[in-house]
Design a protein around this motif. Structure first.
Motif, PDB file in Angstrom:
ATOM      1  N   SER A 103      62.584  17.649  -7.836  1.00 52.67           N
ATOM      2  CA  SER A 103      61.884  16.366  -7.770  1.00 52.67           C
ATOM      3  C   SER A 103      61.426  15.898  -9.145  1.00 52.67           C
ATOM      4  CB  SER A 103      60.656  16.485  -6.857  1.00 52.67           C
ATOM      5  OG  SER A 103      59.737  17.427  -7.372  1.00 52.67           O
TER       6      SER A 103
ATOM      7  N   PHE B  83      64.510  22.308  -3.487  1.00 51.38           N
ATOM      8  CA  PHE B  83      63.937  20.964  -3.575  1.00 51.38           C
ATOM      9  C   PHE B  83      63.655  20.663  -5.038  1.00 51.38           C
ATOM     10  CE2 PHE B  83      60.166  18.147  -3.542  1.00 51.38           C
ATOM     11  CZ  PHE B  83      60.674  17.094  -2.784  1.00 51.38           C
TER      12      PHE B  83
ATOM     13  N   LEU C 209      67.392  17.567  -2.070  1.00 53.91           N
ATOM     14  CA  LEU C 209      67.169  18.751  -1.259  1.00 53.91           C
ATOM     15  C   LEU C 209      68.525  19.352  -0.899  1.00 53.91           C
ATOM     16  CD1 LEU C 209      64.502  19.584   1.014  1.00 53.91           C
ATOM     17  CD2 LEU C 209      66.690  19.523   2.178  1.00 53.91           C
TER      18      LEU C 209
END
Length: 112
Positions: free
Chosen positions: A19, A17, A97
């Motif tokens: 971000s 993940f 993801l």
């Protein structure tokens, strides 16, 4: 992952993940992130997590699971779904993801 976990990692699944954080809700984000780590650790099939975040707000979290069923159970866990929604509404500018099978794993550590 530590050397003792290497055998667990090879052949498992990694959820990567990445971000970019917003500047909103830092205290709430930190509390939720801690809660998600604690909750994930209690899920069947959980093997571990590694996470880093830079001063610029870019982050990478990799969680390890023993099966795709375990990955899916975590993705659809009720409390995790609420955290995902909060992330979309306020904490993340963007994210990606990726779910991957770990085919090979090596670690090295300097012995002092």
């Amino acid at each position: 992952m530590t050397d003792s976990r290497q055998a667990l990692v090879q052949g498992c699944f990694a959820v990567i993940f990445t971000s970019q954080r917003t500047s909103r809700g830092e205290a709430e984000y930190a509390a939720t992130a801690e809660r998600m780590e604690q909750l994930a650790a209690r899920q069947p099939g959980y093997l571990g997590v590694e996470s880093v975040r830079g001063a610029d707000g870019r982050g990478i979290t990799i969680s390890y699971w023993n099966s795709l069923d375990a990955v899916e159970a975590w993705r659809t866990h009720a409390e995790h779904l609420l955290a995902q929604q909060s992330g979309k509404e306020q904490w993340y500018q963007s994210f990606a993801l990726h779910v991957c099978r770990v085919e090979r794993s090596r670690t090295w550590r300097r012995e002092n």
